[in-house]
Design a protein around this motif. Structure first.
Motif, mmCIF file in Angstrom:
data_model
loop_
_atom_site.group_PDB
_atom_site.id
_atom_site.type_symbol
_atom_site.label_atom_id
_atom_site.label_comp_id
_atom_site.label_asym_id
_atom_site.label_seq_id
_atom_site.Cartn_x
_atom_site.Cartn_y
_atom_site.Cartn_z
ATOM 1 N N LEU A 7 77.637 -21.999 -0.666
ATOM 2 C CA LEU A 7 78.382 -22.555 0.139
ATOM 3 C C LEU A 7 78.182 -22.346 1.360
ATOM 4 O O LEU A 7 78.419 -23.060 2.321
ATOM 5 C CB LEU A 7 79.805 -21.519 -0.137
ATOM 6 C CG LEU A 7 80.657 -21.893 -1.207
ATOM 7 C CD1 LEU A 7 81.901 -20.853 -1.290
ATOM 8 C CD2 LEU A 7 81.529 -23.241 -0.957
ATOM 9 N N GLN A 8 77.257 -21.524 1.689
ATOM 10 C CA GLN A 8 76.578 -21.155 3.043
ATOM 11 C C GLN A 8 75.678 -22.300 3.253
ATOM 12 O O GLN A 8 75.839 -22.815 4.851
ATOM 13 C CB GLN A 8 75.837 -19.759 3.121
ATOM 14 C CG GLN A 8 75.505 -19.384 4.675
ATOM 15 C CD GLN A 8 74.623 -18.140 4.665
ATOM 16 O OE1 GLN A 8 73.631 -17.885 3.963
ATOM 17 N NE2 GLN A 8 74.917 -17.069 5.364
ATOM 18 N N GLU A 9 74.784 -22.617 2.719
ATOM 19 C CA GLU A 9 73.969 -23.897 3.053
ATOM 20 C C GLU A 9 74.786 -25.063 3.436
ATOM 21 O O GLU A 9 74.408 -26.046 4.054
ATOM 22 C CB GLU A 9 73.143 -23.843 1.887
ATOM 23 C CG GLU A 9 72.004 -22.721 1.648
ATOM 24 C CD GLU A 9 71.082 -22.750 0.411
ATOM 25 O OE1 GLU A 9 71.521 -23.745 -0.204
ATOM 26 O OE2 GLU A 9 70.170 -22.068 0.469
ATOM 27 N N LYS A 10 76.170 -25.381 2.408
ATOM 28 C CA LYS A 10 76.823 -26.556 2.624
ATOM 29 C C LYS A 10 77.567 -26.569 3.703
ATOM 30 O O LYS A 10 77.669 -27.503 4.496
ATOM 31 C CB LYS A 10 77.678 -26.716 1.450
ATOM 32 C CG LYS A 10 78.403 -28.054 1.429
ATOM 33 C CD LYS A 10 79.296 -27.971 -0.017
ATOM 34 C CE LYS A 10 80.154 -29.255 0.020
ATOM 35 N NZ LYS A 10 80.810 -29.471 -1.387
ATOM 36 N N CYS A 11 78.104 -25.266 4.064
ATOM 37 C CA CYS A 11 79.323 -25.352 5.141
ATOM 38 C C CYS A 11 78.838 -24.572 6.490
ATOM 39 O O CYS A 11 79.587 -24.552 7.550
ATOM 40 C CB CYS A 11 80.664 -24.608 4.609
ATOM 41 S SG CYS A 11 81.177 -25.388 3.232
ATOM 42 N N LYS A 12 77.840 -24.040 6.457
ATOM 43 C CA LYS A 12 76.967 -23.407 7.411
ATOM 44 C C LYS A 12 77.805 -22.425 8.149
ATOM 45 O O LYS A 12 78.104 -22.357 9.482
ATOM 46 C CB LYS A 12 76.584 -24.488 8.667
ATOM 47 C CG LYS A 12 76.229 -25.625 8.158
ATOM 48 C CD LYS A 12 74.574 -25.388 7.702
ATOM 49 C CE LYS A 12 73.925 -26.523 7.118
ATOM 50 N NZ LYS A 12 72.608 -26.063 6.215
ATOM 51 N N PHE A 13 78.285 -21.278 7.587
ATOM 52 C CA PHE A 13 78.993 -20.109 7.962
ATOM 53 C C PHE A 13 78.320 -19.002 7.652
ATOM 54 O O PHE A 13 77.577 -18.689 6.869
ATOM 55 C CB PHE A 13 80.245 -20.013 7.566
ATOM 56 C CG PHE A 13 80.574 -20.127 5.919
ATOM 57 C CD1 PHE A 13 80.088 -19.155 5.212
ATOM 58 C CD2 PHE A 13 81.362 -21.198 5.562
ATOM 59 C CE1 PHE A 13 80.280 -19.200 3.855
ATOM 60 C CE2 PHE A 13 81.454 -21.402 4.136
ATOM 61 C CZ PHE A 13 80.856 -20.234 3.124
ATOM 62 N N GLY A 14 78.393 -17.906 8.504
ATOM 63 C CA GLY A 14 77.966 -16.717 8.260
ATOM 64 C C GLY A 14 78.978 -15.929 7.320
ATOM 65 O O GLY A 14 80.056 -16.156 7.002
ATOM 66 N N ILE A 15 78.202 -14.883 6.642
ATOM 67 C CA ILE A 15 79.031 -14.100 5.439
ATOM 68 C C ILE A 15 78.900 -12.405 5.724
ATOM 69 O O ILE A 15 77.785 -12.016 5.749
ATOM 70 C CB ILE A 15 78.453 -14.288 4.097
ATOM 71 C CG1 ILE A 15 78.572 -15.885 3.649
ATOM 72 C CG2 ILE A 15 79.026 -13.350 2.935
ATOM 73 C CD1 ILE A 15 77.549 -16.345 2.486
ATOM 74 N N LEU A 16 79.999 -12.126 5.772
ATOM 75 C CA LEU A 16 80.030 -10.599 6.124
ATOM 76 C C LEU A 16 80.843 -9.666 4.866
ATOM 77 O O LEU A 16 82.040 -10.177 4.824
ATOM 78 C CB LEU A 16 80.210 -9.920 7.303
ATOM 79 C CG LEU A 16 80.707 -8.607 7.441
ATOM 80 C CD1 LEU A 16 79.102 -7.721 7.636
ATOM 81 C CD2 LEU A 16 81.537 -8.120 8.786
ATOM 82 N N THR A 17 80.169 -8.867 4.117
ATOM 83 C CA THR A 17 80.814 -8.440 2.974
ATOM 84 C C THR A 17 80.907 -6.808 3.230
ATOM 85 O O THR A 17 80.000 -6.119 3.932
ATOM 86 C CB THR A 17 80.080 -8.308 1.640
ATOM 87 O OG1 THR A 17 78.788 -7.860 1.896
ATOM 88 C CG2 THR A 17 79.943 -9.964 1.034
ATOM 89 N N ILE A 18 82.036 -6.302 3.138
ATOM 90 C CA ILE A 18 82.377 -4.688 3.380
ATOM 91 C C ILE A 18 82.172 -3.892 2.280
ATOM 92 O O ILE A 18 82.549 -4.318 1.040
ATOM 93 C CB ILE A 18 83.719 -4.551 4.181
ATOM 94 C CG1 ILE A 18 84.091 -5.346 5.420
ATOM 95 C CG2 ILE A 18 84.068 -3.177 4.532
ATOM 96 C CD1 ILE A 18 83.070 -5.144 6.195
ATOM 97 N N ASN A 19 81.662 -2.890 2.200
ATOM 98 C CA ASN A 19 81.224 -2.211 0.828
ATOM 99 C C ASN A 19 81.682 -0.713 1.058
ATOM 100 O O ASN A 19 81.673 -0.182 2.215
ATOM 101 C CB ASN A 19 79.834 -2.351 0.485
ATOM 102 C CG ASN A 19 79.566 -1.934 -1.340
ATOM 103 O OD1 ASN A 19 80.699 -1.527 -1.739
ATOM 104 N ND2 ASN A 19 78.508 -1.962 -1.514
ATOM 105 N N GLN A 20 82.107 0.149 0.096
ATOM 106 C CA GLN A 20 82.494 1.431 -0.020
ATOM 107 C C GLN A 20 81.346 2.174 -0.506
ATOM 108 O O GLN A 20 80.105 1.599 -0.465
ATOM 109 C CB GLN A 20 83.651 1.759 -0.886
ATOM 110 C CG GLN A 20 84.734 0.848 -0.933
ATOM 111 C CD GLN A 20 85.560 0.994 0.457
ATOM 112 O OE1 GLN A 20 85.352 1.775 1.251
ATOM 113 N NE2 GLN A 20 86.321 -0.015 1.018
ATOM 114 N N VAL A 21 81.288 3.445 -0.473
ATOM 115 C CA VAL A 21 80.262 4.361 -0.689
ATOM 116 C C VAL A 21 80.711 5.303 -1.867
ATOM 117 O O VAL A 21 81.788 5.511 -2.152
ATOM 118 C CB VAL A 21 79.644 5.127 0.546
ATOM 119 C CG1 VAL A 21 79.302 4.503 1.674
ATOM 120 C CG2 VAL A 21 81.037 6.215 0.999
ATOM 121 N N VAL A 22 79.593 5.894 -2.621
ATOM 122 C CA VAL A 22 79.790 6.591 -3.808
ATOM 123 C C VAL A 22 78.938 8.020 -3.472
ATOM 124 O O VAL A 22 77.726 7.772 -2.903
ATOM 125 C CB VAL A 22 79.498 5.955 -4.970
ATOM 126 C CG1 VAL A 22 80.584 4.878 -5.424
ATOM 127 C CG2 VAL A 22 78.160 5.401 -5.212
#
Length: 306
Positions: A229-244
């Motif tokens: 999707l990023q290659e097609k639509c040219k947007f940045g991706i930010l994922t939020i993650n928790q910790v263990v």
């Protein structure tokens, strides 16, 4: 193919074409003796033809490090962090920001969602945002507070709230459906950033013995879909993650383990010491950034240098 034609001569070159070797790739992959039999050329001449074909194909495939175009980045609007990140969050691959609950991950995400909407001369990109929530209700009150602060700070008349498209997703299956529909949704829009808050919320298991093999496969599928999707639509991706907490090492680590980490291009950490208002932002790994850190403060007006 002109150089090969000149080397072989017109008659031999036509024999080559009649034999089905009409492209440079065909010549490279061909058997040396077959080419020699077709053209009647010497072994050295055929070898030179194959060398010319390989050079022509590869001349635009490799470049020096200095010739690589710098990655586009999304400014965070915080001088120290932008300096640490060579301009902001990179717009290539999957970025991850992890940290314990309440450390300010969502605060940073909201600021990024506002900063990207600013015009270019103010450090933004004039683009919109898709914000996918998987756990808590979207913090609309905090967004409104930050949006008011941004309008005052930059003296702009932008309705930031209307340019953030929010979706609540409870599980991986629903996320898949959402991502499949995303290209159609983005038509006519100027979305430059996708935020998933949080990635851990999609894979939290209520069972004592979750199927880790199936979950690992889902990580792979999700990573592949996001990159396509990023290659097609040219947007940045930010994922939020928790910790263990890792009981073996005694360290606090990003959740979801190595299976998810293998899909992450750049990983950043956010932490704090007890009640100290200063947060620490760490570059854990990234293709073009060295491991380093910077301090920041979270205020009612947004994230500021500490």
């Amino acid at each position: 193919m002109d150089e090969i034609k000149l080397l072989l001569g017109v008659d031999c070159y036509n024999e080559l074409l009649n034999g089905g070797f009409s492209t440079l790739q065909h010549i490279i992959l061909a058997d040396h003796k077959i080419l020699q039999g077709l053209t009647g050329a010497s072994s050295d001449t055929v070898q030179k033809c194959m060398y010319i074909a390989s050079e022509k194909l590869l001349q635009n495939k490799f470049c020096t490090a200095k010739q690589i175009e710098p990655c586009h980045r999304i400014s965070i609007g915080c001088t120290n962090l932008d300096g640490l990140l060579n301009g902001g969050i990179p717009v290539n691959g999957i970025n991850e920001l992890y940290g314990c609950s309440g450390v300010g991950k969502t605060q940073l995400s909201l600021q990024l969602a506002l900063q990207i909407q600013l015009p270019v001369h103010l450090g933004g990109k004039g683009q919109e945002v898709v914000y996918i929530c998987t756990e808590d209700v979207f913090p609309s009150k905090r967004l409104i507070q930050l949006a008011c602060a941004f309008r005052s700070k930059y003296n702009v008349d932008i309705c930031f709230e209307d340019r953030i498209y929010i979706e609540h997703i409870p599980n991986f299956v629903r996320l898949q459906k959402c991502l499949n529909l995303l290209p159609q949704f983005l038509l006519g829009k100027k979305v430059g950033l996708i935020i998933i808050d949080s990635i851990a919320g999609l894979f939290r298991s209520d069972t004592e013995n979750p199927n880790y093999v199936a979950r690992s496969q889902e990580f792979t599928v999700l990573g592949k879909v996001l990159i396509e999707l990023q290659e097609k639509c040219k947007f940045g991706i930010l994922t939020i993650n928790q910790v263990v907490d890792n009981l073996s090492s005694g360290l606090t680590e990003p959740s979801l383990g190595l299976s998810w980490a293998n899909n992450v291009t750049s990983r950043f950490g956010l932490s704090r010491n007890n009640t100290d208002p200063i947060r620490r932002f760490d570059v854990i790994f990234s293709p073009d950034l060295a491991p380093s850190f910077s301090n920041l403060l979270i205020t009612p007006e947004g994230i500021l240098d500490a």
